[in-house]
Write a protein that holds these residues in place. Structure first.
Motif, PDB file in Angstrom:
ATOM      1  N   PRO A  50     -31.242   0.742 -30.460  1.00  0.00           N
ATOM      2  CA  PRO A  50     -31.217  -0.612 -30.799  1.00  0.00           C
ATOM      3  C   PRO A  50     -29.806  -1.179 -30.451  1.00  0.00           C
ATOM      4  O   PRO A  50     -28.987  -0.120 -30.886  1.00  0.00           O
ATOM      5  N   GLU A  51     -30.061  -2.021 -30.558  1.00  0.00           N
ATOM      6  CA  GLU A  51     -28.701  -3.255 -29.904  1.00  0.00           C
ATOM      7  C   GLU A  51     -28.232  -4.369 -30.535  1.00  0.00           C
ATOM      8  O   GLU A  51     -29.308  -4.848 -31.195  1.00  0.00           O
ATOM      9  N   PRO A  52     -27.721  -4.845 -30.888  1.00  0.00           N
ATOM     10  CA  PRO A  52     -27.505  -7.306 -31.552  1.00  0.00           C
ATOM     11  C   PRO A  52     -28.349  -7.195 -30.907  1.00  0.00           C
ATOM     12  O   PRO A  52     -28.907  -7.595 -31.193  1.00  0.00           O
ATOM     13  N   PHE A  53     -28.549  -7.274 -29.546  1.00  0.00           N
ATOM     14  CA  PHE A  53     -29.288  -8.136 -28.997  1.00  0.00           C
ATOM     15  C   PHE A  53     -30.366  -8.130 -28.034  1.00  0.00           C
ATOM     16  O   PHE A  53     -31.007  -8.554 -27.541  1.00  0.00           O
ATOM     17  N   ARG A  92     -20.633 -13.863 -30.877  1.00  0.00           N
ATOM     18  CA  ARG A  92     -22.165 -13.008 -30.117  1.00  0.00           C
ATOM     19  C   ARG A  92     -22.964 -13.937 -30.034  1.00  0.00           C
ATOM     20  O   ARG A  92     -23.477 -14.639 -31.377  1.00  0.00           O
ATOM     21  N   PRO A  93     -23.395 -14.498 -28.340  1.00  0.00           N
ATOM     22  CA  PRO A  93     -24.161 -15.176 -28.267  1.00  0.00           C
ATOM     23  C   PRO A  93     -25.794 -14.795 -28.434  1.00  0.00           C
ATOM     24  O   PRO A  93     -25.912 -13.239 -28.722  1.00  0.00           O
ATOM     25  N   GLN A 107     -22.095 -10.194 -23.908  1.00  0.00           N
ATOM     26  CA  GLN A 107     -22.558  -9.556 -25.227  1.00  0.00           C
ATOM     27  C   GLN A 107     -21.723  -8.655 -25.393  1.00  0.00           C
ATOM     28  O   GLN A 107     -21.177  -7.766 -26.775  1.00  0.00           O
ATOM     29  N   GLY A 157     -19.141  -5.840 -28.096  1.00  0.00           N
ATOM     30  CA  GLY A 157     -19.310  -4.102 -28.694  1.00  0.00           C
ATOM     31  C   GLY A 157     -20.396  -4.275 -28.828  1.00  0.00           C
ATOM     32  O   GLY A 157     -21.467  -4.451 -28.374  1.00  0.00           O
ATOM     33  N   LEU A 158     -20.777  -2.970 -28.515  1.00  0.00           N
ATOM     34  CA  LEU A 158     -22.464  -1.826 -28.671  1.00  0.00           C
ATOM     35  C   LEU A 158     -22.641  -1.035 -29.656  1.00  0.00           C
ATOM     36  O   LEU A 158     -21.052  -0.500 -30.470  1.00  0.00           O
ATOM     37  N   ASP A 159     -23.265  -0.488 -30.698  1.00  0.00           N
ATOM     38  CA  ASP A 159     -23.570   0.305 -31.375  1.00  0.00           C
ATOM     39  C   ASP A 159     -22.716   1.869 -31.373  1.00  0.00           C
ATOM     40  O   ASP A 159     -22.468   2.265 -32.110  1.00  0.00           O
ATOM     41  N   GLN A 198     -27.364   8.099 -30.586  1.00  0.00           N
ATOM     42  CA  GLN A 198     -27.867   7.996 -28.959  1.00  0.00           C
ATOM     43  C   GLN A 198     -26.842   7.442 -28.189  1.00  0.00           C
ATOM     44  O   GLN A 198     -26.935   6.955 -27.120  1.00  0.00           O
ATOM     45  N   GLY A 238     -28.846 -13.651 -26.310  1.00  0.00           N
ATOM     46  CA  GLY A 238     -29.242 -14.062 -25.133  1.00  0.00           C
ATOM     47  C   GLY A 238     -27.992 -14.722 -24.337  1.00  0.00           C
ATOM     48  O   GLY A 238     -27.129 -13.366 -24.629  1.00  0.00           O
TER      49      GLY A 238
END
Lengths: 411, 90
Positions: B16-19, A11-12, A20, A24-26, A74, A14
């Motif tokens: 909130p997200e990792p980025f 994962r970079p 991104q 994946g996302l949470d 959320q 920025g």
């Protein structure tokens, strides 16, 4: 060299959103939840092969528990579909329950239950969006795939919503070979009803696998779709489903990325979680919301989703000059047409898909089918159109064995 | 904007997200991504700051980057993700 890793390996910091999202996302950005396999229609291209209710479908209480969990994670809105979600007796309750728990709802319907009373209820409920499915701008083209009377049902629903003061409904169109010439007419229908047009791509998923060869837009029609989207892009929604067209030129608005298991997923009526709404097959099954860890654990920890978020290989596509714009196209489209997942999309606009389709391929067996076996004739779509004129028995036969015994006979 | 008081809109939730974070506006249904953790902090600090300037410095954003962050805040304002604090101009 077909095993070249084609996405970033970590994962970079920025970078672009697409970079991104590949990791994946949470929680999903947008989740599709099919509430039932029951449906009053029997569309020939149904993604989920719907028709009959499954006895294992989630109960009202189980659905409420899923909504509670989405609120905790959320997930701000869900796309509810089916089957026909409004035929579930607790549909309106679950809709209210979701918006009361900060989970906005957009639901897809063929319009069957959107009478004046329900239209008024919807108009008075915030956080609810309605999407009416329409696959032809005329009854002839629509009913060909969606079944007799379905055009009138959809238009009546749109009228009821407009008259009730519902703002900005969506008219949702799957673009096919038969309706691609009607894009302007769809736009007009949407405009007339104060609605927004949404165009999506035909997927060879569910029953769609059986009719894809006949319905999917031809190569020159892909160009028509692209040009139309470029000309009308800002006023039309696409669910980012046409990213395989990006190699025609400039990228279309939206994410040009396969979001399966990364930013989207599907919960089916029995609580099974699949990587995307177009991938209802055991190969893309990540888990079930009724398991101990619930939906959250499936989303965050399942082996399948972890794999989809890890660096991908895209085979020969990585060598294509347009790889950055389409990234190999749609995983589900490849899978259900029997093409390798690390090869080109079947509708690759550079023509690589046609070559792949012409070669050896094995279409996967469906892993579920809720189609109704015996649907009354009047409710079935008729893909073979009956001619309304008497055949001209004096015309030359189309083949030697088609000669009419009455040819030449003039009473 | 620098010397004004701004707030996260009451209809907006931050996830909130990792980025960084995802911002969702329940009213206009717009979705926006805050691509840097620093920007998320700035937006969170707005809540208790009398000026945007204060939030920027509390979040530890070097002054040389303020114009870029003000630009990001302006685009958040364009979709009502953040709005001028009530009572300031009235």
């Amino acid at each position: 060299m077909t095993d070249v890793i084609s996405t970033p390996v970590a994962r970079p910091t920025g970078g672009s959103l697409v970079d991104q999202f590949e990791f994946g996302l949470d929680a999903p950005i947008c989740l599709t939840w099919e509430l039932t396999y029951a449906c009053n229609l029997a569309c020939v291209h149904c993604l989920s092969s719907s028709g009959r209710r499954d006895p294992r479908e989630l109960t009202t209480e189980q659905c409420e528990a899923v909504i509670d969990e989405l609120q905790r994670m959320q997930v701000f809105y869900v796309n509810i579909g089916g089957g026909e979600p409004t035929v579930r007796p607790d549909f309106w309750h679950l809709l209210q329950y979701a918006v009361d728990h900060q989970v906005g709802v957009k639901f897809s319907t063929n319009g069957i239950r959107i009478d004046k009373e329900k239209a008024a209820f919807l108009a008075s409920t915030p956080y609810v969006d309605v999407q009416i499915s329409l696959d032809g701008a005329t009854a002839e083209v629509n009913d060909y795939v969606r079944g007799p009377g379905s055009y009138d049902t959809a238009i009546r629903a749109l009228k009821n919503l407009k008259e009730a003061g519902f703002k900005d409904a969506k008219v949702s169109v799957v673009v096919t070979r038969q309706n691609v010439g009607q894009l302007d007419d769809f736009k007009r229908i949407a405009d007339e009803h104060g609605a927004t047009l949404r165009l999506t791509r035909l997927r060879p998923s569910g029953r769609g696998a059986d009719v894809w060869d006949e319905l999917h837009p031809l190569p020159e029609q892909q160009r028509t779709i692209y040009n139309w989207l470029i000309a009308n892009g800002d006023n039309v929604l696409t669910g980012d489903s046409f990213f395989h067209l990006a190699p025609f030129g400039e990228s279309l608005p939206g994410l040009n990325l396969c979001g399966a298991g990364r930013v989207v997923c599907l919960i089916d009526p029995v609580g099974d979680v699949y990587a995307c709404p177009f991938a209802i097959h055991e190969t893309f099954l990540a888990g079930n919301v009724l398991n101990e860890g619930g939906f959250k654990e499936v989303w965050q920890e399942s082996a399948l989703f972890t794999e989809l978020r890890s660096p991908q290989t895209s085979g020969a596509c990585t060598k294509c000059a347009f790889f950055d714009s389409c990234r190999g196209g749609c995983m589900a489209a490849k899978f259900f047409t029997g093409l390798p997942l690390d090869g080109p999309d079947p509708e690759c606009v550079q023509g690589h898909g046609e070559a792949a389709l012409a070669g050896d391929r094995n279409r996967p067996q469906p892993s579920q089918d809720h189609s109704r076996a015996a649907l009354p004739k009047r409710a079935q779509p008729v893909m073979v159109q009956l001619s309304l004129t008497r055949p001209d028995i004096t015309a030359p036969p189309v083949s030697a064995c088609a000669a009419s015994p009455l040819a030449g006979f003039q009473p | 904007m620098r010397d004004e008081e701004w707030r996260l809109s009451p209809a907006v939730a931050l996830r909130p997200e990792p980025f960084g974070a995802m911002a969702y506006h329940f009213g206009n249904r717009k979705l926006t991504f805050l691509k840097r953790p620093e920007l998320v902090r700035v937006v969170q600090y707005l809540q208790d700051s009398e000026t945007v300037r204060q939030a920027l410095s509390q979040a530890g954003v070097p002054e040389s980057q303020w114009p870029a962050y003000i630009g990001a805040l302006r685009s958040l304002a364009a979709t009502d993700m953040i709005r001028p604090s009530e009572g300031q101009d009235q």
